[in-house]
Write a protein that holds these residues in place. Structure first.
Motif, mmCIF file in Angstrom:
data_model
loop_
_atom_site.group_PDB
_atom_site.id
_atom_site.type_symbol
_atom_site.label_atom_id
_atom_site.label_comp_id
_atom_site.label_asym_id
_atom_site.label_seq_id
_atom_site.Cartn_x
_atom_site.Cartn_y
_atom_site.Cartn_z
ATOM 1 N N ASN A 271 -27.153 -56.108 -2.479
ATOM 2 C CA ASN A 271 -26.687 -55.096 -3.697
ATOM 3 C C ASN A 271 -27.739 -55.016 -5.255
ATOM 4 O O ASN A 271 -28.079 -54.471 -5.152
ATOM 5 C CB ASN A 271 -25.626 -54.484 -3.686
ATOM 6 C CG ASN A 271 -24.358 -54.314 -2.487
ATOM 7 O OD1 ASN A 271 -24.873 -53.674 -2.040
ATOM 8 N ND2 ASN A 271 -23.322 -54.513 -2.701
ATOM 9 N N ALA A 272 -27.757 -56.399 -5.109
ATOM 10 C CA ALA A 272 -28.156 -56.715 -6.330
ATOM 11 C C ALA A 272 -29.611 -56.927 -6.247
ATOM 12 O O ALA A 272 -31.186 -55.788 -6.851
ATOM 13 C CB ALA A 272 -28.658 -58.608 -7.292
ATOM 14 N N TYR A 273 -30.300 -57.410 -4.915
ATOM 15 C CA TYR A 273 -31.783 -56.838 -4.679
ATOM 16 C C TYR A 273 -32.167 -55.363 -4.538
ATOM 17 O O TYR A 273 -33.209 -55.075 -5.246
ATOM 18 C CB TYR A 273 -31.763 -57.233 -3.426
ATOM 19 C CG TYR A 273 -32.273 -59.098 -3.397
ATOM 20 C CD1 TYR A 273 -32.395 -59.854 -4.733
ATOM 21 C CD2 TYR A 273 -32.395 -60.404 -1.846
ATOM 22 C CE1 TYR A 273 -32.821 -61.044 -4.605
ATOM 23 C CE2 TYR A 273 -32.642 -60.998 -1.812
ATOM 24 C CZ TYR A 273 -32.875 -61.750 -3.542
ATOM 25 O OH TYR A 273 -33.205 -62.841 -3.556
ATOM 26 N N TYR A 274 -31.451 -54.439 -4.055
ATOM 27 C CA TYR A 274 -31.505 -53.363 -3.565
ATOM 28 C C TYR A 274 -31.471 -52.705 -5.139
ATOM 29 O O TYR A 274 -32.220 -52.330 -5.858
ATOM 30 C CB TYR A 274 -29.976 -51.928 -2.691
ATOM 31 C CG TYR A 274 -31.272 -52.004 -1.556
ATOM 32 C CD1 TYR A 274 -31.767 -51.405 -0.469
ATOM 33 C CD2 TYR A 274 -30.565 -53.081 -0.626
ATOM 34 C CE1 TYR A 274 -32.183 -51.443 -0.030
ATOM 35 C CE2 TYR A 274 -30.315 -53.054 0.823
ATOM 36 C CZ TYR A 274 -31.515 -52.122 1.367
ATOM 37 O OH TYR A 274 -31.711 -52.094 2.718
ATOM 38 N N ARG A 275 -30.976 -52.719 -6.054
ATOM 39 C CA ARG A 275 -31.376 -52.456 -7.257
ATOM 40 C C ARG A 275 -32.193 -52.511 -8.160
ATOM 41 O O ARG A 275 -32.976 -52.267 -9.252
ATOM 42 C CB ARG A 275 -29.624 -52.942 -8.651
ATOM 43 C CG ARG A 275 -28.205 -52.389 -7.816
ATOM 44 C CD ARG A 275 -27.553 -52.595 -8.952
ATOM 45 N NE ARG A 275 -26.536 -54.576 -9.406
ATOM 46 C CZ ARG A 275 -26.346 -54.760 -8.440
ATOM 47 N NH1 ARG A 275 -25.167 -54.429 -7.744
ATOM 48 N NH2 ARG A 275 -25.504 -55.616 -8.238
ATOM 49 N N SER A 276 -32.527 -54.102 -7.811
ATOM 50 C CA SER A 276 -33.223 -54.754 -8.552
ATOM 51 C C SER A 276 -35.041 -53.597 -8.129
ATOM 52 O O SER A 276 -36.018 -53.360 -8.974
ATOM 53 C CB SER A 276 -33.884 -56.116 -8.148
ATOM 54 O OG SER A 276 -33.280 -57.231 -9.050
ATOM 55 N N ALA A 277 -35.493 -53.706 -6.463
ATOM 56 C CA ALA A 277 -35.852 -52.936 -5.853
ATOM 57 C C ALA A 277 -36.291 -51.039 -6.546
ATOM 58 O O ALA A 277 -37.627 -50.604 -7.063
ATOM 59 C CB ALA A 277 -36.145 -52.564 -4.156
ATOM 60 N N GLU A 278 -34.922 -51.148 -6.635
ATOM 61 C CA GLU A 278 -35.074 -49.360 -7.258
ATOM 62 C C GLU A 278 -35.645 -49.198 -8.411
ATOM 63 O O GLU A 278 -36.305 -48.568 -8.732
ATOM 64 C CB GLU A 278 -33.713 -48.959 -7.119
ATOM 65 C CG GLU A 278 -33.871 -47.603 -7.724
ATOM 66 C CD GLU A 278 -32.088 -46.901 -7.939
ATOM 67 O OE1 GLU A 278 -31.745 -45.952 -8.332
ATOM 68 O OE2 GLU A 278 -30.955 -47.951 -7.650
ATOM 69 N N ARG A 279 -35.230 -50.508 -9.105
ATOM 70 C CA ARG A 279 -36.190 -50.372 -10.714
ATOM 71 C C ARG A 279 -37.062 -50.893 -10.667
ATOM 72 O O ARG A 279 -38.283 -50.462 -11.809
ATOM 73 C CB ARG A 279 -35.980 -51.534 -11.768
ATOM 74 C CG ARG A 279 -34.029 -51.556 -12.143
ATOM 75 C CD ARG A 279 -33.729 -51.997 -13.238
ATOM 76 N NE ARG A 279 -33.580 -53.281 -12.249
ATOM 77 C CZ ARG A 279 -32.760 -54.229 -12.318
ATOM 78 N NH1 ARG A 279 -31.291 -53.765 -12.462
ATOM 79 N NH2 ARG A 279 -32.302 -55.684 -12.014
#
Length: 461
Positions: free
Chosen positions: A135-143
């Motif tokens: 989930n942390a990585y998906y948030r970073s990827a979205e940013r």
């Protein structure tokens, strides 16, 4: 959605996300095609707990130090030397810089878990487990502007003239085609395809359980191998552990693992022991037990412990069977009571002085004159109540995959494929010939995901 993507990443787990974020930070426009629905995104990565990391001195949650040479020695021991040492050293050496990078991309760490894992020096545990990391990585990827399509099923990569020309996939019931400049395959192994497993293992595979994602069916892997992309590894080699026999067929995850074997007697359906339960500390030997159980009649084993060992390992997701007598426990487990009693009596008689017993390190408390021996933690099974678990082979991921070089680039007999890279479980066989080391899959995925993202972005730019 942008139509003109520089890079398409196939897969949605740790390696795919590391690749996508690295490429996006290098200025590339990235699309992730994830076969799973959004709630199940992340492949096997959402079931992980930790990352094995080399470090000189304390680093994050890690204590003391863990050198390149010690790390490599641990890997060589569990693989029996079947590893590409050049790529293994690359993964090991690079892991030290990965932990701060992971933290910078939203991953939080916690002290190592209590129990028999003994990993506080070697493995960094994720706060919230693998799902927290994903989930942390998906948030970073979205940013970073990475686009994601869920339930996007890739069917074919067209190879022509030493490069991928386009990708065919289905999305929302429609057939789609995309022609990115570069492609990164990070879509895992083929373990969820039971027919493929059966071709490799024979009929015994039908009794295996799949610990991880049911979406890792090897479709992209098979497509590329059929087109002559170089392979690595054997179809019957995999990361397989012994898990609770009551686990679901798919997606049971890390919680189905049983850590009680070192303190137990393990028997097959005939109530016969078949291997040394105390061979080594559990993080180094737990991964052999899946293959051991697979070789037993009906691919099943049974763990027997007594009251004095119940609190020595991490709690199991399902409570054990419990009985005041061994005969009663045997009846509950469907084992021949007389044979089980004979096996346990023989084991108990072979146990000697147990005063040096130490549950978290090799203690040399061994049996005498017993075959197979138990070389550590050998205490008599005498204190009621008695407890039992069934064991099945739980496959995490397969090792047959895409062969890569130190730049994570794929190739054919004609040479490197100009715009195709691979990362994670789909290329882990490039390093893992057999066996497994706790947390090393995340190391491979993180290191080679970042390499693939860097190289693909450089090519696309």
């Amino acid at each position: 959605m942008h139509r003109d993507y520089d890079i398409t990443v196939i897969g949605g787990g740790n390696a795919a996300l590391c690749a996508a974020m690295t490429a996006a930070e290098a200025g590339a426009k990235v699309l992730i095609l994830e076969a799973a629905p959004k709630p199940y995104r992340g492949g096997n990565s959402r079931h992980t707990r930790n990352f094995r990391c080399m470090h000189t001195g304390p680093l994050g949650p890690l204590v003391d130090d863990y050198s390149e040479e010690e790390y490599l020695a641990d890997l060589l021991k569990v693989t029996g030397g079947k590893t590409n040492q050049h790529l293994a050293r690359l993964a090991i050496r690079t892991s030290e810089e990965c932990l701060p990078w992971m933290r910078d991309h939203g991953v939080r760490f916690q002290p190592s878990l209590s129990g028999t894992l003994s990993l506080g020096r070697t493995n960094a545990f994720f706060m919230g487990g693998g799902k927290g990391l994903v989930n942390a990585y998906y948030r970073s990827a979205e940013r970073l502007g990475v686009d994601v399509l869920y339930e996007a099923h890739v069917a074919h990569l067209e190879l022509d003239g030493g490069r991928v020309t386009h990708i065919d996939y289905t999305y929302e019931g429609c057939a789609c085609r995309i022609a990115p400049k570069a492609v990164i395959v990070a879509s895992g192994g083929f373990q969820a395809d039971m027919n493929w497993l059966a071709r490799a293992w024979g009929p015994a595979a039908q009794n295996f359980l799949i610990r991880g994602s049911p979406y890792n069916r090897g479709v992209v892997l098979a497509d590329l191998l059929e087109q002559g992309v170089r392979s690595v590894g054997e179809a019957d080699q995999c990361h397989a552990v012994a898990i609770d026999g009551r686990s679901p067929k798919f997606d049971g995850g890390i919680v189905t693992r049983l850590d009680c074997v070192p303190f137990s007697v393990v028997v097959n359906k005939n109530a016969e022991r078949f291997y040394d339960e105390g061979e080594d500390v559990w993080p180094k030997r737990y991964a052999i037990w899946g293959r051991l159980v697979a070789a037993q009649p009906d691919q099943i084993g049974y763990v027997i412990i007594d009251a004095k060992s119940l609190e020595l390992f991490m709690p199991s997701v399902f409570p054990p069977l419990k009985a005041d007598t061994l005969d009663d426990l045997a009846n509950q487990m469907g084992l021949p009571a007389d044979k089980l009693r004979k096996t346990i009596d023989g084991f108990n008689a072979a146990c000697g002085d147990t005063s040096a017993f130490h549950p978290t390190e090799l203690d040399g408390v061994a049996t005498n004159g017993l075959e197979p021996p138990k070389t550590n933690w050998a205490r008599p099974i005498t204190d009621p109540p008695f407890y039992g678990y069934s064991l099945r082979t739980g496959v995490t991921f397969t090792y047959l995959g895409l062969k890569v070089d130190e730049n994570a680039q794929c190739s054919s007999d004609q040479g490197p494929i100009q715009n195709l890279w691979a990362a994670g479980e789909t290329m882990a066989g490039s390093i893992l010939g057999q066996g497994y080391l706790a947390g090393f899959g995340m190391t491979i995925g993180t290191v080679f995901g970042r390499i693939a993202g860097r190289e693909a972005a450089a090519y696309a730019n």
